[in-house]
Design a protein around this motif. Structure first.
Motif, mmCIF file in Angstrom:
data_model
loop_
_atom_site.group_PDB
_atom_site.id
_atom_site.type_symbol
_atom_site.label_atom_id
_atom_site.label_comp_id
_atom_site.label_asym_id
_atom_site.label_seq_id
_atom_site.Cartn_x
_atom_site.Cartn_y
_atom_site.Cartn_z
ATOM 1 N N ILE A 158 38.711 57.716 0.726
ATOM 2 C CA ILE A 158 38.872 56.912 1.945
ATOM 3 C C ILE A 158 37.498 56.376 2.325
ATOM 4 N N LEU A 159 37.390 55.057 2.360
ATOM 5 C CA LEU A 159 36.059 54.430 2.435
ATOM 6 C C LEU A 159 35.720 53.908 3.819
ATOM 7 N N HIS A 160 34.420 53.797 4.044
ATOM 8 C CA HIS A 160 33.903 53.201 5.278
ATOM 9 C C HIS A 160 33.587 51.727 5.024
ATOM 10 N N TRP A 161 33.292 51.001 6.107
ATOM 11 C CA TRP A 161 33.093 49.552 5.992
ATOM 12 C C TRP A 161 31.620 49.153 5.928
ATOM 13 N N ASN A 162 30.681 50.112 6.031
ATOM 14 C CA ASN A 162 29.288 49.670 6.209
ATOM 15 C C ASN A 162 28.645 49.100 4.939
ATOM 16 N N ILE A 184 42.100 54.687 -4.067
ATOM 17 C CA ILE A 184 41.082 54.263 -3.102
ATOM 18 C C ILE A 184 41.762 53.603 -1.917
ATOM 19 N N LYS A 185 41.368 54.024 -0.715
ATOM 20 C CA LYS A 185 41.786 53.273 0.477
ATOM 21 C C LYS A 185 40.533 52.672 1.098
ATOM 22 N N PRO A 186 40.334 51.371 0.894
ATOM 23 C CA PRO A 186 39.147 50.751 1.496
ATOM 24 C C PRO A 186 39.306 50.698 3.019
ATOM 25 N N ALA A 187 38.211 50.514 3.735
ATOM 26 C CA ALA A 187 38.304 50.353 5.182
ATOM 27 C C ALA A 187 39.085 49.076 5.488
ATOM 28 N N GLU A 188 39.845 49.107 6.561
ATOM 29 C CA GLU A 188 40.688 47.951 6.889
ATOM 30 C C GLU A 188 39.874 46.696 7.208
ATOM 31 N N GLN A 189 38.612 46.904 7.635
ATOM 32 C CA GLN A 189 37.756 45.737 7.944
ATOM 33 C C GLN A 189 37.279 45.041 6.672
ATOM 34 N N TYR A 217 45.627 50.738 6.958
ATOM 35 C CA TYR A 217 44.966 51.365 8.108
ATOM 36 C C TYR A 217 44.849 52.884 7.924
ATOM 37 N N GLY A 218 43.955 53.480 8.732
ATOM 38 C CA GLY A 218 43.678 54.904 8.629
ATOM 39 C C GLY A 218 44.870 55.800 8.925
ATOM 40 N N PRO A 219 45.499 55.654 10.101
ATOM 41 C CA PRO A 219 46.571 56.592 10.451
ATOM 42 C C PRO A 219 47.811 56.468 9.563
ATOM 43 N N ALA A 221 47.959 54.511 5.824
ATOM 44 C CA ALA A 221 47.567 54.680 4.414
ATOM 45 C C ALA A 221 46.579 55.833 4.247
ATOM 46 N N GLY A 222 45.580 55.920 5.147
ATOM 47 C CA GLY A 222 44.565 56.983 5.038
ATOM 48 C C GLY A 222 45.208 58.352 5.199
ATOM 49 N N ALA A 223 46.035 58.497 6.245
ATOM 50 C CA ALA A 223 46.699 59.788 6.468
ATOM 51 C C ALA A 223 47.675 60.088 5.337
ATOM 52 N N ALA A 235 37.857 62.438 -0.809
ATOM 53 C CA ALA A 235 36.459 62.134 -0.481
ATOM 54 C C ALA A 235 36.492 61.095 0.626
ATOM 55 N N PHE A 236 35.673 61.296 1.629
ATOM 56 C CA PHE A 236 35.738 60.432 2.812
ATOM 57 C C PHE A 236 34.337 60.103 3.292
ATOM 58 N N THR A 237 34.131 58.858 3.706
ATOM 59 C CA THR A 237 32.927 58.498 4.464
ATOM 60 C C THR A 237 33.391 57.817 5.737
ATOM 61 N N GLY A 238 32.892 58.306 6.878
ATOM 62 C CA GLY A 238 33.280 57.694 8.144
ATOM 63 C C GLY A 238 32.853 58.552 9.315
ATOM 64 N N SER A 239 33.553 58.378 10.412
ATOM 65 C CA SER A 239 33.172 59.053 11.653
ATOM 66 C C SER A 239 33.473 60.549 11.587
ATOM 67 N N SER A 240 32.747 61.318 12.381
ATOM 68 C CA SER A 240 32.995 62.764 12.432
ATOM 69 C C SER A 240 34.412 63.045 12.942
ATOM 70 N N LYS A 241 34.844 62.207 13.889
ATOM 71 C CA LYS A 241 36.179 62.430 14.472
ATOM 72 C C LYS A 241 37.261 62.338 13.384
ATOM 73 N N VAL A 242 37.198 61.284 12.581
ATOM 74 C CA VAL A 242 38.202 61.134 11.523
ATOM 75 C C VAL A 242 37.971 62.181 10.425
ATOM 76 N N GLY A 243 36.719 62.539 10.186
ATOM 77 C CA GLY A 243 36.432 63.597 9.211
ATOM 78 C C GLY A 243 37.151 64.887 9.583
HETATM 79 P P1 ADP Z 1 34.450 53.977 12.289
HETATM 80 O O1 ADP Z 1 34.773 54.831 13.484
HETATM 81 O O2 ADP Z 1 32.997 53.920 11.969
HETATM 82 O O3 ADP Z 1 35.117 52.634 12.305
HETATM 83 P P2 ADP Z 1 36.388 55.540 10.842
HETATM 84 O O4 ADP Z 1 36.012 56.950 10.635
HETATM 85 O O5 ADP Z 1 37.378 55.227 11.917
HETATM 86 O O6 ADP Z 1 35.059 54.694 11.007
HETATM 87 O O7 ADP Z 1 36.997 54.920 9.488
HETATM 88 C C1 ADP Z 1 36.550 55.226 8.197
HETATM 89 C C2 ADP Z 1 37.736 55.222 7.266
HETATM 90 O O8 ADP Z 1 38.654 56.226 7.698
HETATM 91 C C3 ADP Z 1 38.531 53.917 7.224
HETATM 92 O O9 ADP Z 1 38.949 53.674 5.897
HETATM 93 C C4 ADP Z 1 39.723 54.222 8.105
HETATM 94 O O10 ADP Z 1 40.873 53.451 7.820
HETATM 95 C C5 ADP Z 1 39.968 55.684 7.777
HETATM 96 N N1 ADP Z 1 40.740 56.422 8.790
HETATM 97 C C6 ADP Z 1 40.768 56.218 10.127
HETATM 98 N N2 ADP Z 1 41.631 57.076 10.726
HETATM 99 C C7 ADP Z 1 42.161 57.857 9.742
HETATM 100 C C8 ADP Z 1 43.106 58.937 9.713
HETATM 101 N N3 ADP Z 1 43.704 59.390 10.820
HETATM 102 N N4 ADP Z 1 43.394 59.495 8.526
HETATM 103 C C9 ADP Z 1 42.794 59.056 7.377
HETATM 104 N N5 ADP Z 1 41.913 58.045 7.350
HETATM 105 C C10 ADP Z 1 41.587 57.441 8.500
#
Ligand code: ADP
Length: 492
Positions: A158-162, A184-189, A217-219, A221-223, A235-243
């Motif tokens: 699950i990828l980030h957009w940066n 691979i799930k790219p970031a939606e952006q 989207y994350g919730p 495809a990502g979920a 493997a994930f790169t992104g926010s701590s909250k989503v981590g």
């Molecule tokens: P930011 O807050 O910097 O935009 P996110 O952590 O929200 O970054 O997003 C990083 C990746 O995690 C994106 O590919 C996004 O779609 C995915 N993502 C967001 N929410 C979820 C979730 N609930 N489950 C799985 N993946 C998610």
């Protein structure tokens, strides 16, 4: 100088499953926005859990015992990875232009920095395929014991957009090297370069199902990936909250392995003996890189009180030369933030800095009236009780904080729970040794910031990361180690 393709044709907008381009099961699409203009540039098929199921079936088949991929000689896997790197090199101009179009990252950076690193990474890992080996272990008793690394299996990424293509590479290259199949799930952006690269996977000759790409989207495809019971690793790169959400989903379902690259907020400490001009330039480049959208950016700059005022003055002069504008323009150093949401978040943090009494030395405003541009900003007089002194801003905003002693600065930088990386500018070896031994961070940059190599591991301490990416250590995240114990004939 290489000229960009300013309006690159969007060639791949579908899901890539089992080496085929397919529509999403729901038939839904989602819009991709150009951050430089705020206008739509494409509609891409939107994958969700049903599509993830389809991709898992294909990926599982690709890695099951007896499959072409599983039976392939390791050196042939290396040849495929090298061929893939050749194709990326062939299409470097198109990929860099597409990345700039989709993410707003300046073309100078996508073409020169990102694509170089992407190609180097695939080649670096291509060389590893036939060098991953186990050990023979002299165990007690009449036994022969050896270990053998095996692929983990099906890996969701699950990828980030940066840094869209680069972030994908950090995950995809070691996964393929070790013989896994990936979804691979790219970031939606920013899904466009991952999708185009999938066409090169097929052209390079990877067997069907080894690489699958599901934009969405994350919730959904990502979920779909993190909750899937037949996926072995995420493997994930992104926010701590989503981590945390992903970690919980992994634990709740099949206890799949996880590698997480989360928030950073890197401290950068400048001592009075540092080469001042170099330290100022390092600080500016280290923070404004990618419009500050990077967890390694040194947004908390600690400057010794003896040089604080001079440092701030020089930094402001330098910050004003960081050119903001059209990311396709060769003079541009700072493009737009990736989307409206990030733009609003950064502007609100700048506002909170002003409200809490920090001083805007330069910048602090939106640039222009279209696109998501923010002026490079320097705050002085920042303290850690302010939100701008604590939160990860993820924008082109430097906060300069005063410190007095080594002990003080180590204690203050360690107070944050994150520990991705840290920087120090000094000429003193004692300072370097003391700081680098006591700071709780995964990487320490000395008289430099944000330096990476395909060969060198990255990954933070504490809440910043779980696992390493890049280098030989990055391979460990994509292998299972099997121990084989054979009873030997009784010795004579
Ligand atoms: P930011 O807050 O910097 O935009 P996110 O952590 O929200 O970054 O997003 C990083 C990746 O995690 C994106 O590919 C996004 O779609 C995915 N993502 C967001 N929410 C979820 C979730 N609930 N489950 C799985 N993946 C998610």
């Amino acid at each position: 100088m290489t000229q960009p393709m300013r309006n690159p044709e969007i060639r791949c907008k579908h899901l890539f499953i089992n080496n085929e381009w397919v529509n999403s099961a729901s038939g839904k699409t989602f819009p991709i926005i150009n951050p430089a203009t705020g206008k739509k540039i494409a509609d891409v098929q939107e994958g969700d859990k049903t599509d993830v199921d389809r991709a898992v079936t294909a990926a599982r088949k690709a890695v099951e015992p007896g499959s072409v991929w599983r039976n392939m000689d390791a050196s042939d896997r290396g040849r495929l990875l090298n061929r893939f790197a050749d194709l990326i090199e062939r299409d470097r101009l198109y990929l860099a232009s597409l990345e700039t179009f989709d993410s707003g990252r300046p073309f100078n950076d996508t073409y020169n920095t990102d694509l170089s690193m992407v190609i180097k990474c695939f080649r670096y890992y291509a060389g590893w395929t036939d060098k991953i080996s186990g050990r023979t272990i002299p165990m007690d008793g009449e036994y022969l014991c050896y270990t053998r690394p095996e692929p983990v299996g099906v890996c969701g990424q699950i990828l980030h957009w940066n840094f869209p293509l680069l972030m994908m590479t950090l995950k995809l290259a070691p996964a393929l090297t070790c013989g896994n199949a990936v979804i691979i799930k790219p970031a939606e952006q920013t899904p466009l370069t991952a999708l185009y690269t999938a066409s090169l996977v097929k052209e390079a000759g990877f067997p069907a199902g080894v690489v699958n790409v599901i934009p969405g989207y994350g919730p959904t495809a990502g979920a779909g990936l993190s909750e899937h019971c037949d996926i072995d690793k995420i493997a994930f790169t992104g926010s701590s909250k989503v981590g945390q959400i992903i970690s919980q989903a992994a634990a709740r379902t099949n206890l799949k392995k996880t590698t997480l690259e989360l928030s950073g907020r890197t401290p950068n400490v400048v001592f009075p003996d540092a080469d001042m001009d170099r330290a100022v330039e390092t600080c500016r480049n280290g923070l404004f890189l990618n419009m500050g959208q990077y967890s390694c950016t040194a947004s908390r700059t600690y400057v010794h009180e003896d040089i604080y005022d001079t440092f701030v003055r020089k930094l402001v002069e330098k910050a004003k030369t960081w050119t903001v504008g059209d990311p396709f323009d060769s003079r541009t150093m700072c493009g737009p933030q990736v989307d409206q949401e990030q733009f609003d978040k950064v502007m609100s943090l700048i506002d909170s800095g002003i409200q809490s009494g920090a001083k805007v030395e330069c910048g602090g405003r939106r640039q222009g009236s279209t696109g998501f541009y923010i002026q490079p900003t320097v705050f002085s007089g920042v303290t850690e009780d302010m939100r701008v002194g604590r939160d990860e801003i993820y924008g082109p905003v430097i906060q300069v904080i005063k410190f007095r002693t080594m002990d003080d600065v180590i204690e203050r930088t360690n107070r944050a729970s994150r520990g991705l990386a840290a920087g120090i500018s000094t000429k003193s070896l004692d300072n370097v040794m003391t700081y680098s031994s006591h700071v709780r961070a995964g990487t320490i940059w000395v008289n430099s910031l944000n330096v990476f190599g395909a060969q060198t591991p990255i990954g933070g301490y504490r809440t910043s990361s779980n696992g390493k990416e890049l280098g030989e250590y990055g391979l460990e995240e994509y292998s299972e180690l099997k121990t084989v114990i054979i009873r030997t004939p009784t010795s004579m």
